[in-house]
Structure formats: C-alpha cells, structure tokens
Design an enzyme around this catalytic site. Structure first.
Site, PDB file in Angstrom:
ATOM      1  CE1 TYR A 132      -3.069  -3.230   0.042  1.00 50.98           C
ATOM      2  CE2 TYR A 132      -4.377  -1.954   1.345  1.00 50.98           C
ATOM      3  CZ  TYR A 132      -4.415  -2.962   0.527  1.00 50.98           C
ATOM      4  OH  TYR A 132      -5.136  -3.916   0.672  1.00 50.98           O
ATOM      5  CE  LYS A 179       0.915 -17.387   1.834  1.00 43.29           C
ATOM      6  NZ  LYS A 179       0.474 -19.055   2.417  1.00 43.29           N
ATOM      7  CG  ASP A 212      -2.450 -19.391   3.772  1.00 41.03           C
ATOM      8  OD1 ASP A 212      -1.498 -18.781   4.499  1.00 41.03           O
ATOM      9  OD2 ASP A 212      -2.011 -19.861   2.663  1.00 41.03           O
ATOM     10  CG  ASP A 236      -7.967  -3.638   3.699  1.00 44.58           C
ATOM     11  OD1 ASP A 236      -8.530  -3.035   4.119  1.00 44.58           O
ATOM     12  OD2 ASP A 236      -7.261  -3.037   2.597  1.00 44.58           O
TER      13      ASP A 236
END
Ligand code: NAP
Length: 484
Positions: A132, A179, A212, A236
């Site tokens: 972002y 991740k 995930d 987000d």
C-alpha cells in the site's frame, strides 16, 4: 503523543455519502454523555477534489489536525476519473498513523452464525508500508510491478503497539499473522520483529500463524483469537472478514494511531446509495468515538456509551442492515435510543475496562539497522525482450566475458529458465538476469555493476536493477524457484 486535555478540541471531518449521518450520531451521543469537547469542523474528500485540490485534503484541514492531533471522521469517497490518490490514504500517511486498530466483538441482539461463540478480537494492521506504499511501475508494456516495502523500524513499531494495546485492555494473547513461509525477507521481517519483541511482554501469550491459515481459523473458530498483528494488505483483508463475523461493516470501528496524531473512523466507506436516507447503521462511527474517548482518558464516558450501544441492540432496536430496510429503525431513532440508554448496563455482556495505550516512542533516526559487515556480490538486471531463454542466455554470457561478473541464471516471473530451466514455463517479455562474482574471493563494486549494465544495454532494454548484497555475511536476497 496526544496529551490528555480537560477540554480537548477534536477535528471533525463529516465525510461523504453516509458519513455526515454517522458522524452527527456519534457527536450527539458524546455530547449527551457530558464529555466537554470542542468540535472543529473541517473537510476532505469528494467536495475538495471537486474544488480542484488533487490530494482531497485542503490546507485548513491539515492545519487543524496539526493543532488538535485528534480526528473523528466519516468515510471519504474516492472519485473515479479525477483526483489522484485516496484522501483517506493521504490523511493516514500525512500524519504517519502507522497503526490501524480494528476491534470486533459479538453483539447482543445481532444474530449471526457465530452468535454464542464470544468473539472479541482486535486486528492491529500496519498502516503505511507494504504494497500500500503504492510504488508501482510498468516494467514492460505487459508486465506490472508493485514494490512490497517492509522495514524493520516499521515492523518494530507496529508489533510494540500491538502488545501495548493488548496490555491496555488486559488481553491474553497476540498472534502475528504473516506470509513469511513464502516472502521470507519482507513478511519475514514482521515475524522476526515479533519474535524479538514478544519476550518483553511475558504476561501475554504470543504465537505466529500463517495468514491464509489465519483466515481459515477465523472462519472456523474465531474465538481462539484475541489480538492479531499483521502487515498492511493482510490486515486490510482479514479485518473486513472479522467485521462480517459480528454483523457486518456497520459495526466495525477503527483507530488510526501514530506517535502524534490519532484518527478515529469506521472501517466502512461512504455507501453512497444510502446517503441522506436516514437508514444506515451509525454504530461503527459511534464505537470509533468510544475508542476516541478511551484515547482521551475518558474511560467512564467510553464505558457508558458502550453499555448504551449494547443495551440498545439487546432491546432489539436495530437498523435496516440487520433486520431489513423495511423493518429497521431510522438512524436518528437509533441514535435517540442510545442516548436514552446512557446509564443503562447491558445484561450478560462485559465491557472492557481499558487503560491508556502507551504509544512507544519511535526513533527519529532513519537508520535503525547497522550491520557489522556488508558487501556487493552481484546484481539482478531485469531486461525486456521477446527472445526465449535459450536465445537470451548465451548472448548475456558472451556480453559478460572479461567482466568480474558472470551470468548465474535467468528467471521469468521468479522461476529459473536458464541454464537448464524448466521447459514448462510460459515466459513473458521480462527476464531477471542474475550476475554474480566470477571469483567469490574477489570483491566487486558498483563500478563493476555499472559496467555490466552498460554491456547488457548494448543489446537489450533493461527495466529494473537490484543489487545483490550480503549483510553480516548473510544474503540480502532470495533464490529463484529452481536456483541452486
Ligand atoms: P462501503 O461504502 O463500505 O459500502 C459497502 C456496503 O457495505 C454498502 O453497500 C452496505 O451494504 C454496507 N455498509 C457500509 N456501511 C454501512 C453502514 N454504516 N450501515 C449499513 N450498511 C453499511 O464500500 P464501497 O461501496 O466499496 O465504497 C464506497 C466509497 O467509500 C468508495 O469511494 C470508497 O473509496 C470509499 N471508502 C472509504 C473508506 C474510508 O473513508 N475509510 C473506506 C472504504 C471505502 P449493502 O449494499 O449490502 O446494504
């Protein structure tokens, strides 16, 4: 850090679409609970874009926030076709509100498939780094790139704030969701910060979860989570997911916290189709105002408003997003019911007694990591070409003859395609060509890299360069898929 003032001034940005209805409801309730606040109205968003201010945030709004350091805002619409950036993102970045705190909890009277599970969790999202940062380039006409920038300084700040927030609410655990199994350097930076800082908070349980699986676990057994700290894009996405667990965006508040400025707003946007219809659910902004009251040290008032909101819901006074727009009460009726309930105590639900969040001081020094040693060991030169790997590789090997750098391998979208590359790869016209020291005992420098770029440039258009460096004898880069 925002000082606790006996008569604070808060910059109010009503915002676009449903924003003014939500913000007015929150202000009426805060005024009714008797907290002495001066509201200073300023604007940002659609009407400012229309007035020709490209950022959507005018000078008098910036001046007001610099002075008050506190903002209660409605959502800002991002117009399509004019204005350059989202005014929301501009505000977060202008005031370095690096932490986005997004709590959700099970609500009485709001029936969901999770009712009875006792969800009460907080997503602490890094708010200014990551994808972002918005650093995007077309490397070729058909290959786009977005840089995922993650700093140790940024990770340390958000991880510390997550633990401080947990401490302020007597929360039992902080999970770090990354991740890092795939993005070992960028997402891994957050995990390493977490592992370094967690021992400073021994009373709080800490654990890591892959993002995930975090999403999977949130849907399967959300009550296992307390505080989740994560990088910007992960945060987000999972915070929209968590708001859906308790009844939707109408109930999801947030605080954007920085070292100097705090901005309180709903997670939701301006929902233009409901604007001016007096039907929307203002709870998210009202609960954002509760977070603001806690930030101001007005813990009794915050508790009173939270009890009043929960009591109102428990009594079955519900807006159209929960019971259907033909059955729901209006925004103003809902607000009046909350005001009438100030002083009531919700039955069977606890309201957390919070303490002030200690926002950790951030070092001003831009350099927070100083390795004992560093060396350049090569460079990745990205080129644009329509050739196949077996054509490109030998040409680059020839171009490197006589240079202290040699071609080690070529990858296409992260997978090695030369030499002995995977023949199944569907290549595109952007290759990463990795040049490394011909003799690992001999140092190379920037001049050698520049020389190599010049040699490549004689035949190909390069579109991106990355240095290969070692810090403290550890590689500061990852291998391609299939690279030895
Ligand atoms: P949105 O405004 O959040 O609305 C999406 C849907 O969520 C609405 O259509 C409605 O669902 C529901 N909803 C949102 N707030 C609600 C409320 N208070 N009460 C009841 N239902 C509510 O998202 P969007 O349509 O994607 O974005 C609209 C504009 O807002 C865009 O310009 C976007 O850039 C901007 N935005 C601003 C912010 C911010 O200022 N922080 C954040 C997000 C988006 P149903 O249609 O199912 O009834």
């Amino acid at each position: 850090m925002t000082s606790l003032s006996t008569h604070p001034t808060v910059t109010v940005i009503p915002g676009d679409g449903i924003g003014p209805e939500c913000v007015n409801a929150a202000i009426d309730i805060v005024n009714a609970v008797g907290v002495d606040i001066s509201w200073e109205e300023r604007h940002a968003g659609e009407r400012i874009f229309e007035a020709g201010v490209a950022s959507g945030v005018p000078e008098d709004t910036i001046e007001s926030i610099n002075r008050t350091r506190l903002v209660l805002k409605g959502p800002l619409g991002t117009p399509v076709g004019y204005g350059e950036k989202s005014a929301n993102v501009t505000l977060r970045k202008l005031f370095e509100t690096y932490a986005n705190i997004r709590p959700v909890r099970e609500l009485p009277g709001v029936t969901t498939r999770y009712s009875g599970s006792g969800i009460d969790l907080v997503v602490v999202r890094e708010n200014v780094e990551d994808l972002y940062a918005g650093i995007e380039h077309m490397q070729t006409p058909g290959v786009a790139q977005c840089l995922k920038l993650i700093s140790r300084k940024g990770c340390d700040k958000i991880v510390r704030l997550a633990f401080e927030f947990a401490r302020s609410e007597d929360r039992r655990s902080v999970a770090c969701a990354t991740k890092s199994n795939i993005m070992k350097l960028t997402e891994g930076e957050m995990k390493r910060s977490f592992e370094r800082i967690a021992p400073e908070y021994p009373e709080i349980e800490s654990w890591h979860v892959i993002i995930d699986n975090c999403a999977h676990q949130l849907v399967k057994k959300p009550e296992q989570f307390d505080v989740i700290v994560t990088t910007n894009m992960n945060g987000d996405i999972i915070s929209d997911l968590t708001s859906a667990l308790v009844g939707g965006l109408g109930f999801a508040p947030s605080a954007n916290l920085g070292s100097d400025v705090a901005i309180f707003e709903a997670v939701h946007g301006s929902a233009p189709k409901y604007a001016g219809r007096n039907v929307i659910n203002p709870t998210a902004v009202i609960l954002s105002a509760v977070m603001m009251l806690k930030h101001l040290g007005e813990f009794d008032a915050a508790e009173t408003v939270e009890h009043a909101v929960l009591s109102t819901l428990q009594q079955g006074t519900l807006t159209g997003d929960v019971v259907g727009y033909d059955l729901g009460v209006s925004t103003t009726e809902y607000t009046k019911a909350i005001i009438a309930n100030l002083g009531a105590r919700v039955d069977g639900y606890t309201v957390r007694r919070a303490r002030h969040v200690q926002i950790p001081p951030a070092p001003r020094d831009p350099v927070t990591v100083r390795p004992a040693s560093r060396e350049i060991v090569g460079a990745d030169i990205f080129v644009e070409t329509g050739q196949y790997p077996e054509q490109l590789g030998p040409v680059l090997e020839d171009l490197a003859v006589g240079s202290p750098l040699k071609l080690k391998m070529i990858s296409n979208r992260g997978t090695k395609v030369y030499p002995d590359g995977n023949k199944n790869i569907d290549v595109v016209d952007q290759y990463r060509c990795r040049f490394v020291r011909r003799d690992a005992t001999q140092p190379v420098g920037l001049a050698d890299v520049r020389d190599m770029i010049g040699r490549v440039e004689a035949r190909y258009q390069w579109c991106h360069i990355e240095l290969l460096q070692h810090f403290d004898d550890q590689p500061g880069y990852t291998k391609a898929q299939g690279e030895d």
